[in-house]
Design a protein around this motif. Structure first.
Motif, PDB file in Angstrom:
ATOM      1  N   LEU A   4       1.275  -1.122  -0.194  1.00  0.00           N
ATOM      2  CA  LEU A   4      -0.351  -0.403   0.407  1.00  0.00           C
ATOM      3  C   LEU A   4       1.023   1.180   0.287  1.00  0.00           C
ATOM      4  N   ILE A   5       2.076   1.452   0.617  1.00  0.00           N
ATOM      5  CA  ILE A   5       2.547   2.242   1.098  1.00  0.00           C
ATOM      6  C   ILE A   5       3.607   2.883  -0.858  1.00  0.00           C
TER       7      ILE A   5
ATOM      8  N   VAL B 164      -8.567   6.224  -2.247  1.00  0.00           N
ATOM      9  CA  VAL B 164      -8.115   4.447  -1.562  1.00  0.00           C
ATOM     10  C   VAL B 164      -9.787   3.657  -1.628  1.00  0.00           C
ATOM     11  N   ALA B 165      -9.510   2.303  -2.105  1.00  0.00           N
ATOM     12  CA  ALA B 165     -11.140   1.954  -1.836  1.00  0.00           C
ATOM     13  C   ALA B 165     -10.940   0.467  -1.529  1.00  0.00           C
TER      14      ALA B 165
ATOM     15  N   THR C  35     -11.071 -10.139  -2.034  1.00  0.00           N
ATOM     16  CA  THR C  35     -10.838  -8.610  -1.807  1.00  0.00           C
ATOM     17  C   THR C  35     -10.452  -7.769  -2.424  1.00  0.00           C
ATOM     18  N   GLN C  36     -10.865  -6.291  -2.901  1.00  0.00           N
ATOM     19  CA  GLN C  36      -9.721  -5.397  -4.189  1.00  0.00           C
ATOM     20  C   GLN C  36      -9.932  -4.690  -3.252  1.00  0.00           C
ATOM     21  N   ILE C  37      -8.568  -4.192  -3.437  1.00  0.00           N
ATOM     22  CA  ILE C  37      -8.294  -2.726  -3.151  1.00  0.00           C
ATOM     23  C   ILE C  37      -7.860  -1.935  -4.510  1.00  0.00           C
ATOM     24  N   ALA C  38      -7.477  -0.967  -4.235  1.00  0.00           N
ATOM     25  CA  ALA C  38      -7.609   0.258  -5.054  1.00  0.00           C
ATOM     26  C   ALA C  38      -7.352   1.836  -4.881  1.00  0.00           C
ATOM     27  N   VAL C  39      -6.299   1.342  -5.139  1.00  0.00           N
ATOM     28  CA  VAL C  39      -5.188   2.787  -5.345  1.00  0.00           C
ATOM     29  C   VAL C  39      -5.138   4.156  -6.251  1.00  0.00           C
ATOM     30  N   GLN C  40      -6.328   5.105  -6.476  1.00  0.00           N
ATOM     31  CA  GLN C  40      -6.167   5.998  -7.161  1.00  0.00           C
ATOM     32  C   GLN C  40      -5.568   7.033  -7.798  1.00  0.00           C
ATOM     33  N   ASP C  41      -5.498   7.953  -8.597  1.00  0.00           N
ATOM     34  CA  ASP C  41      -4.608   8.963  -8.822  1.00  0.00           C
ATOM     35  C   ASP C  41      -4.958   9.998  -9.817  1.00  0.00           C
ATOM     36  N   SER C  42      -4.122  11.220  -9.671  1.00  0.00           N
ATOM     37  CA  SER C  42      -4.953  12.015 -10.927  1.00  0.00           C
ATOM     38  C   SER C  42      -3.772  12.384 -11.184  1.00  0.00           C
ATOM     39  N   GLY C  43      -3.158  11.291 -11.757  1.00  0.00           N
ATOM     40  CA  GLY C  43      -1.508  11.655 -11.736  1.00  0.00           C
ATOM     41  C   GLY C  43      -1.474  11.963 -13.590  1.00  0.00           C
TER      42      GLY C  43
ATOM     43  N   ILE D 102       8.307  -5.850  -6.718  1.00  0.00           N
ATOM     44  CA  ILE D 102       8.039  -6.473  -5.586  1.00  0.00           C
ATOM     45  C   ILE D 102       6.332  -6.845  -5.223  1.00  0.00           C
ATOM     46  N   CYS D 103       5.919  -6.043  -5.535  1.00  0.00           N
ATOM     47  CA  CYS D 103       4.187  -5.949  -4.714  1.00  0.00           C
ATOM     48  C   CYS D 103       3.979  -6.779  -5.450  1.00  0.00           C
TER      49      CYS D 103
END
Ligand code: ADP
Length: 641
Positions: free
Chosen positions: A532-533, A554-555, A566-574, A603-604
């Protein structure tokens, strides 16, 4: 029998050829030609008989002219008609007597009587001999008919290899009619070819009197045939070789089948050799088991893997004796599953060999036949020695863990400011609460209750600080993966806190969309945090160069695409991810950053995949990037607390 018949055939051929070179052909030719010849011969005989009678009866010649009646008898005898021969012979006797009476009066001289007697004797003797020859010829012809009935080709040739006899079987086999074949050199006509030279065959015939073997010949129609030939040498009364009799039959089809069988046997040997080579190279043995009898077959490589000598009888007991003590249950379980009729067997276990070494093996088998065969089930399986792969996998896992650790420590360095903030904040709060507590106690009338509250606040803050430190220490520590049931909302919250300063530095607005009730996953806490980091830091960096709103979402939710995950999403506006980069995003050392190492996402991925999940990148319509991962959902309680 055949030999005597053949001898008769050959002798009679000789008799005929003395009397008439074409008798054999006549025997084989059509009866109409025979009738035609008979008529001519009879007419000639009648003319000679008339001439002899006229000369004998009407001329005063003092010679035994009646002797010439023997020509008449011989001519009629040559037609082969026994009754006609007898009749003609008696006729000639009567004509001789009539001629004698007509040409002599009562004064018969002794010489005339003697001439008459000689003539009668000659006619009689000729008739008897002719009848005998006829009898022999008839018998021979009957015997020749027998040879013609045989299915085999029966051929006789003289010592000059000229064909003297050619039965119907030979006509059928070689396609040459007897009339055409007789007199021809057998080997030249049929283009004989044998692995043994003709000279050697002839020498063997002369030495032992027989030869048998295979000969290739060409038929009249040009087709090549292979025959099995049995030849015998015939000798005349003086023991001189006079002919060769051979019986042959067509083995072309059999030879073709033999050749095909041979070809397949080659092919089979070759593929067997390939299989053995392949088994040796791939360290894969074959095991076939018939159940319930339990009879087994092992390939050479299986013996090598189990380290058993080749004379060991394959059995489940022998396998159990080699199974690692901790894995015996796995082997037994697989065997029992097979006994219960399982279609597929797929197990991995270890072997403990007599020299103390350990091997990792992977055994897969499937049921190849069913009960209906009447002989139970047969399992055909492959036993793979995967020791090397296992060791390599373990080494890889170790290296990945080392790398993950190194990158984690590096990441902590990058987060130093955030961490310092996280720790100094509760420390500052403790100082403030301490001051307040002292003030409450230093009053003229100490406010004990207020002071107690300040001390409780101090304890809470100190705990908070030590928790942060514990988390940072956990991140920095080198340790094995310890999967636990985790509340993903909680981990997401903690991580956001940890990188908050960093996000603030990039003026990033954080929004969370966390599922309720909080989904859980089975994962190592530190490793999940590391993922996550990484994703959040990448997102912050991707947004650092863009104008406009910088939003990190972060959802967490139950996965729609992967039920049970289980789904984890990290979304940006980059800046977003180009199509080209998307393909290489998770490759090691892929980076677009000047200071980047390109190991973060790689590694992720190894962390997520090691926990049975998957990770991918999306390009949302609204721009930016969305990094998502799924992990198997775990219904159990959060077992960390
Ligand atoms: P590093 O951060 O050292 O470059 P990573 O493996 O974490 O290594 O990332 C690899 C590359 O993926 C980055 O250099 C970047 O080009 C791209 N990338 C990762 N996350 C994002 C994102 N959120 N938006 C755009 N590009 C990204």
């Amino acid at each position: 029998m055949l030999r005597s018949v053949a001898r008769a055939a050959i002798t009679s051929t000789n008799v005929f050829s003395n009397a008439d070179d074409h008798v054999m052909e006549t025997f084989q030719s059509a009866p109409r030609a025979v009738r035609h010849d008979t008529r001519i011969v009879s007419m000639l005989a009648a003319a000679i008989a008339l001439a002899v009678f006229l000369i004998d009866a009407l001329t005063p010649l003092d010679i035994a002219i009646a002797v010439l009646y023997v020509v008449v008898v011989l001519l009629i005898a040559s037609t082969g008609n026994r009754a006609a021969t007898v009749t003609v012979a008696w006729g000639c006797v009567i004509l001789t007597l009539i001629g004698f009476i007509l040409s002599h009066d009562e004064n018969v001289s002794g010489g005339a009587l003697a001439r008459c007697a000689v003539s009668l004797l000659a006619i009689g003797t000729t008739a008897i001999l002719s009848l005998r020859i006829q009898a022999t010829t008839t018998k021979t012809q009957e015997q020749l008919e027998l040879l013609n009935l045989a299915h085999d080709a029966i051929v006789a040739h003289d010592m000059n290899e000229r064909i003297t006899f050619w039965n119907r079987g030979a006509e059928a086999l070689y396609g040459y009619p007897a009339q055409e074949a007789i007199g021809q050199p057998i080997h030249r006509m049929t283009q004989s070819n044998s692995p043994v030279p003709h000279a050697q065959i002839r020498a063997e015939l002369l030495r032992s009197g027989r030869w048998d073997g295979e000969i290739t010949r060409v038929r009249h129609d040009g087709g090549e045939i292979v025959i099995a030939s049995r030849a015998a040498l015939l000798r005349d009364a003086k023991g001189v070789p006079c002919a060769v009799l051979a019986t042959s039959n067509d083995i072309t089809q059999r030879k073709r089948m033999e050749a095909e069988l041979q070809r397949q046997r080659d092919a089979l040997k070759r593929s067997e050799a390939f299989l053995l080579d392949a088994q040796r190279l791939s360290l894969t043995g074959s095991i076939a088991t018939r159940l319930p009898a339990g009879t087994m077959w092992w390939s050479d490589e299986a013996y090598r893997i189990f380290d058993y000598p080749r004379d060991t009888t394959p059995s489940i007991e022998a396998i159990l004796a080699r199974a690692h003590p901790d894995d015996i249950a796995i082997v037994r379980g697989a065997h029992e599953a097979a006994l219960e009729g399982a279609c597929e067997i797929d197990v991995e276990h270890r072997l403990l060999l007599p020299d103390g070494s350990v091997k990792h093996v992977h055994f897969v088998a499937h049921r190849a036949s069913s009960e209906s065969d009447g002989d139970g089930d047969e399992y055909v399986g492959a036993l793979m020695d995967v020791t090397e792969t296992k060791l390599a996998q373990e080494a890889l896992a170790r290296s990945t863990a080392e790398l993950a650790h190194v990158t984690r420590v590096t990441m902590l360095g990058e987060l130093a400011a955030s961490i310092a903030h996280e720790v100094t904040q509760p420390l500052a709060a403790i100082v403030t609460s301490g001051d307040a507590g002292l003030r409450w106690l230093n009053r003229a009338q100490p406010e004990i209750a207020e002071a107690q509250q300040s001390i409780a606040q101090m304890i809470r803050d100190a705990k908070r600080a030590s928790e942060v430190i514990a988390r940072i220490r956990a991140m920095a520590r080198k340790r094995d993966s310890q999967p636990a049931t985790l509340d993903v909302n909680e981990i997401a919250g903690e991580t956001i806190e940890l990188v908050r300063r960093e996000l603030a530095r990039h003026r990033v607005d954080v929004r969370t969309d966390l599922a309720m009730p909080p989904p859980t996953v089975r994962c190592d806490r530190v490793q999940l945090q590391q993922v996550l980091i990484n994703l959040m830091m990448n997102a912050a960096q991707a947004m650092s160069g863009v104008d406009g709103p910088r939003v990190l979402r972060v959802a967490t939710c139950e996965s729609e695409s992967d039920p049970g995950y289980t789904q984890i999403a990290v979304q940006d506006s980059g800046t977003g991810i180009s199509e080209d980069n998307a393909r290489r995003l998770f490759d090691a050392f892929f980076t677009t950053k000047a200071e980047g190492m390109g190991m973060g996402l790689s590694i992720c991925r190894s962390i997520i995949e090691a926990h049975g999940g998957r990770i991918w990148a999306e390009s949302p319509d609204e721009g930016g990037a969305r990094l998502c991962f799924v992990l198997p959902a775990n219904e159990g309680e959060n077992d960390e607390h």
